[in-house]
Design an enzyme around this catalytic site. Structure first.
Site, PDB file in Angstrom:
ATOM      1  N   GLU A  34       0.825  -1.199   0.000  1.00 44.36           N
ATOM      2  CA  GLU A  34       0.000   0.000   0.000  1.00 44.36           C
ATOM      3  C   GLU A  34       0.860   1.250   0.000  1.00 44.36           C
ATOM      4  OE1 GLU A  34      -4.061  -1.320   2.233  1.00 44.36           O
ATOM      5  OE2 GLU A  34      -2.329  -1.113   3.525  1.00 44.36           O
TER       6      GLU A  34
ATOM      7  N   CYS B  91       3.316   8.564   1.122  1.00 47.21           N
ATOM      8  CA  CYS B  91       3.861   7.637   2.115  1.00 47.21           C
ATOM      9  C   CYS B  91       4.037   6.296   1.408  1.00 47.21           C
ATOM     10  CB  CYS B  91       2.871   7.531   3.280  1.00 47.21           C
ATOM     11  SG  CYS B  91       3.395   6.396   4.565  1.00 47.21           S
TER      12      CYS B  91
ATOM     13  N   CYS C 245       6.375  -6.506   7.565  1.00 44.48           N
ATOM     14  CA  CYS C 245       7.484  -5.958   8.344  1.00 44.48           C
ATOM     15  C   CYS C 245       7.898  -6.984   9.386  1.00 44.48           C
ATOM     16  CB  CYS C 245       7.049  -4.664   9.035  1.00 44.48           C
ATOM     17  SG  CYS C 245       8.386  -3.824   9.931  1.00 44.48           S
TER      18      CYS C 245
ATOM     19  N   CYS D 234       6.473  -4.567  16.117  1.00 43.48           N
ATOM     20  CA  CYS D 234       5.988  -3.604  17.112  1.00 43.48           C
ATOM     21  C   CYS D 234       4.508  -3.914  17.387  1.00 43.48           C
ATOM     22  CB  CYS D 234       6.155  -2.172  16.614  1.00 43.48           C
ATOM     23  SG  CYS D 234       7.873  -1.783  16.177  1.00 43.48           S
TER      24      CYS D 234
ATOM     25  N   CYS E 159       1.408  -1.810  15.906  1.00 46.41           N
ATOM     26  CA  CYS E 159       1.373  -1.536  14.461  1.00 46.41           C
ATOM     27  C   CYS E 159       0.783  -2.719  13.707  1.00 46.41           C
ATOM     28  CB  CYS E 159       2.789  -1.250  13.962  1.00 46.41           C
ATOM     29  SG  CYS E 159       2.881  -0.995  12.186  1.00 46.41           S
TER      30      CYS E 159
ATOM     31  N   CYS F 180      -0.956   6.008   9.982  1.00 48.97           N
ATOM     32  CA  CYS F 180       0.262   5.386  10.511  1.00 48.97           C
ATOM     33  C   CYS F 180      -0.073   4.106  11.261  1.00 48.97           C
ATOM     34  CB  CYS F 180       0.971   6.312  11.488  1.00 48.97           C
ATOM     35  SG  CYS F 180       1.311   7.936  10.849  1.00 48.97           S
TER      36      CYS F 180
HETATM   37  N1  SAH Z   1       9.481   0.775  10.270  1.00 43.87           N
HETATM   38  C1  SAH Z   1       9.667   2.203  10.161  1.00 43.87           C
HETATM   39  C2  SAH Z   1       8.775   2.782   9.119  1.00 43.87           C
HETATM   40  C3  SAH Z   1       7.290   2.758   9.494  1.00 43.87           C
HETATM   41  S1  SAH Z   1       6.860   4.392   9.795  1.00 43.87           S
HETATM   42  C4  SAH Z   1       9.491   2.865  11.505  1.00 43.87           C
HETATM   43  O1  SAH Z   1       8.999   2.189  12.420  1.00 43.87           O
HETATM   44  O2  SAH Z   1       9.890   3.999  11.670  1.00 43.87           O
HETATM   45  C5  SAH Z   1       5.358   4.277  10.524  1.00 43.87           C
HETATM   46  C6  SAH Z   1       5.307   5.139  11.770  1.00 43.87           C
HETATM   47  O3  SAH Z   1       4.021   4.974  12.348  1.00 43.87           O
HETATM   48  C7  SAH Z   1       6.311   4.674  12.814  1.00 43.87           C
HETATM   49  O4  SAH Z   1       6.765   5.750  13.579  1.00 43.87           O
HETATM   50  C8  SAH Z   1       5.447   3.758  13.635  1.00 43.87           C
HETATM   51  O5  SAH Z   1       5.969   3.508  14.900  1.00 43.87           O
HETATM   52  C9  SAH Z   1       4.159   4.526  13.670  1.00 43.87           C
HETATM   53  N2  SAH Z   1       3.019   3.692  14.040  1.00 43.87           N
HETATM   54  C10 SAH Z   1       2.911   2.360  13.928  1.00 43.87           C
HETATM   55  N3  SAH Z   1       1.712   1.941  14.365  1.00 43.87           N
HETATM   56  C11 SAH Z   1       1.045   3.043  14.750  1.00 43.87           C
HETATM   57  C12 SAH Z   1      -0.260   3.261  15.267  1.00 43.87           C
HETATM   58  N4  SAH Z   1      -1.100   2.261  15.476  1.00 43.87           N
HETATM   59  N5  SAH Z   1      -0.609   4.538  15.531  1.00 43.87           N
HETATM   60  C13 SAH Z   1       0.227   5.569  15.299  1.00 43.87           C
HETATM   61  N6  SAH Z   1       1.467   5.417  14.801  1.00 43.87           N
HETATM   62  C14 SAH Z   1       1.874   4.167  14.537  1.00 43.87           C
END
Ligand code: SAH
Length: 369
Positions: A107, A120, A127, A131, A134, A362
């Site tokens: 996506e 984006c 991934c 985390c 996410c 995000c």
């Molecule tokens: N793997 C990289 C790129 C992904 S960026 C990274 O982690 O930086 C996506 C961003 O959104 C990251 O900062 C991630 O931590 C954040 N993110 C992930 N899940 C989220 C959620 N449920 N709500 C808000 N931000 C989230």
């Protein structure tokens, strides 16, 4: 220490055939001559792809039909079919679900603002960083994307802007954030090559300013250092989410390998080498990482390791993900958090989260069809 899949360049499983956007200008000419065509055909193809943003053979009338077919088959194989596009925020946010040659789904999300347009993009399908808050992390890693698959998302976004697909008429794609699916620094070489292709002036590349490109990472320290040495003026974003190791070990599992202070030290080296301010991403999760004392600890830690001049905190109100027990902090808690960080002298803003109702915000990208 837990064992994590921390390979920088995983196997080539599932990668698409070679594409023009995988190659430097010189390699494009070599590829064209290897097909028995004249070298300048490579420049023609580059102009179609990187300047005119087209892959439509019907528009490539400066190349004779027989050569066109041979060249396109070899150098511009189809990378994605658009499964669907979903819009929200009055049409100013558009999520594209794309299917790769092997059925892999990825996506990308295009967001138009009054003064800019940001895409984006995904660097991996799925991934491996796991985390827990996410959605992408919950599905695990499917595969890396090729350089061309990353660049192609940008070409498609730039073409959509140019065609005026989003309200506001024809426009220009100005910003690229590697904040879609995947951990960009776990697909290091392909991501760096993609950044070059995205930022090189057209027709070598797409001609988007490096200042408008942000690479976001969970904090893979050796890869951050390597990136600092690439001579690319891209912004680094670090997904910190908490200033203390105890909580970060659970929120960002890779913290078991590289601790908060090691990550911040690498971010500092990046800022010193590139002169670019580092962005710290912090998803605010109710009753988990949103306490006033944590805000203060965060601000002080950043001021110490990065100096207030070289850092900026980007708060992201937590977006809901399927099956997660967590939610966003209430507004007054968020306001207090911002105030406490700012009181330490560190810049702090709240990200305007787009795309929630189409699962494009995000942490919501799961490409589940
Ligand atoms: N793997 C990289 C790129 C992904 S960026 C990274 O982690 O930086 C996506 C961003 O959104 C990251 O900062 C991630 O931590 C954040 N993110 C992930 N899940 C989220 C959620 N449920 N709500 C808000 N931000 C989230």
């Amino acid at each position: 220490m837990t064992s994590l899949p921390l390979v920088f360049d995983a196997p080539k499983r599932g990668l698409p055939p070679r594409h023009l956007a995988d190659l430097s200008t010189g390699d494009r000419r070599d590829a064209v001559t290897a097909l028995g065509e004249r070298a300048f055909r490579a420049d023609q193809l580059s102009r179609h792809y990187f300047t005119r943003l087209t892959v439509d053979p019907g528009e490539m009338t400066d190349i004779p039909a027989a050569s066109r077919e041979r060249l396109l088959n070899d150098l511009i194989p189809p990378l994605f079919t658009v499964v669907r596009k979903l819009s929200c925020d009055d049409g100013t946010t558009q999520k594209a679900l794309l299917r790769a040659h092997d059925g892999t789904l990825v996506e990308s999300v295009l967001m138009r603002y009054p003064d800019r347009a940001t895409l984006c993009i995904s660097s991996q399908a799925g991934c491996g960083m796991a985390c827990p808050f996410c959605a992408t992390g919950q599905g695990g890693l499917n595969r890396n994307l090729s350089t061309a698959e990353i660049v192609e998302q940008v070409r498609m976004g730039a073409a959509a802007m140019r065609a005026g697909e989003l309200p506001g008429g024809p426009g220009r794609l100005s910003n690229i954030v590697f904040m879609g699916m995947g951990e960009p620094l776990a697909n290091y070489r392909r991501v760096v090559d993609a950044v070059r292709r995205i930022t090189e002036p057209s027709p070598a590349g797409l001609g988007i300013s490096a200042r408008g490109v942000t690479v976001s990472t969970v904090g893979l320290v050796p890869a951050i250092d390597k990136l600092a040495g690439e001579g690319l003026a891209v912004t680094l974003a670090v997904s910190l989410h908490t200033p203390d190791d105890e909580l970060r070990d659970t929120l960002v599992p890779v913290n078991n390998r590289w601790k908060v202070t090691e990550v911040l030290a690498a971010a500092r080296r990046y800022a010193d080498t590139t002169g670019r301010r580092v962005s710290i991403e912090y998803a605010l999760i109710r009753d988990v990482n949103d306490q006033p004392w944590r805000a203060e600890m965060l601000g002080k830690l950043l001021a110490k390791h990065l100096t207030t001049r070289l850092v900026h905190v980007n708060l992201i109100p937590l977006n809901p993900t399927p099956g997660s027990k967590w939610d966003a902090s209430p507004p007054h808690v968020q306001d207090e958090f911002v105030a406490r960080v700012r009181a330490t002298g560190v810049a702090c803003t709240v990200r305007d989260t787009r795309g929630q109702e189409i699962a494009a915000a995000c942490g919501q990208l799961a490409a589940d069809g």
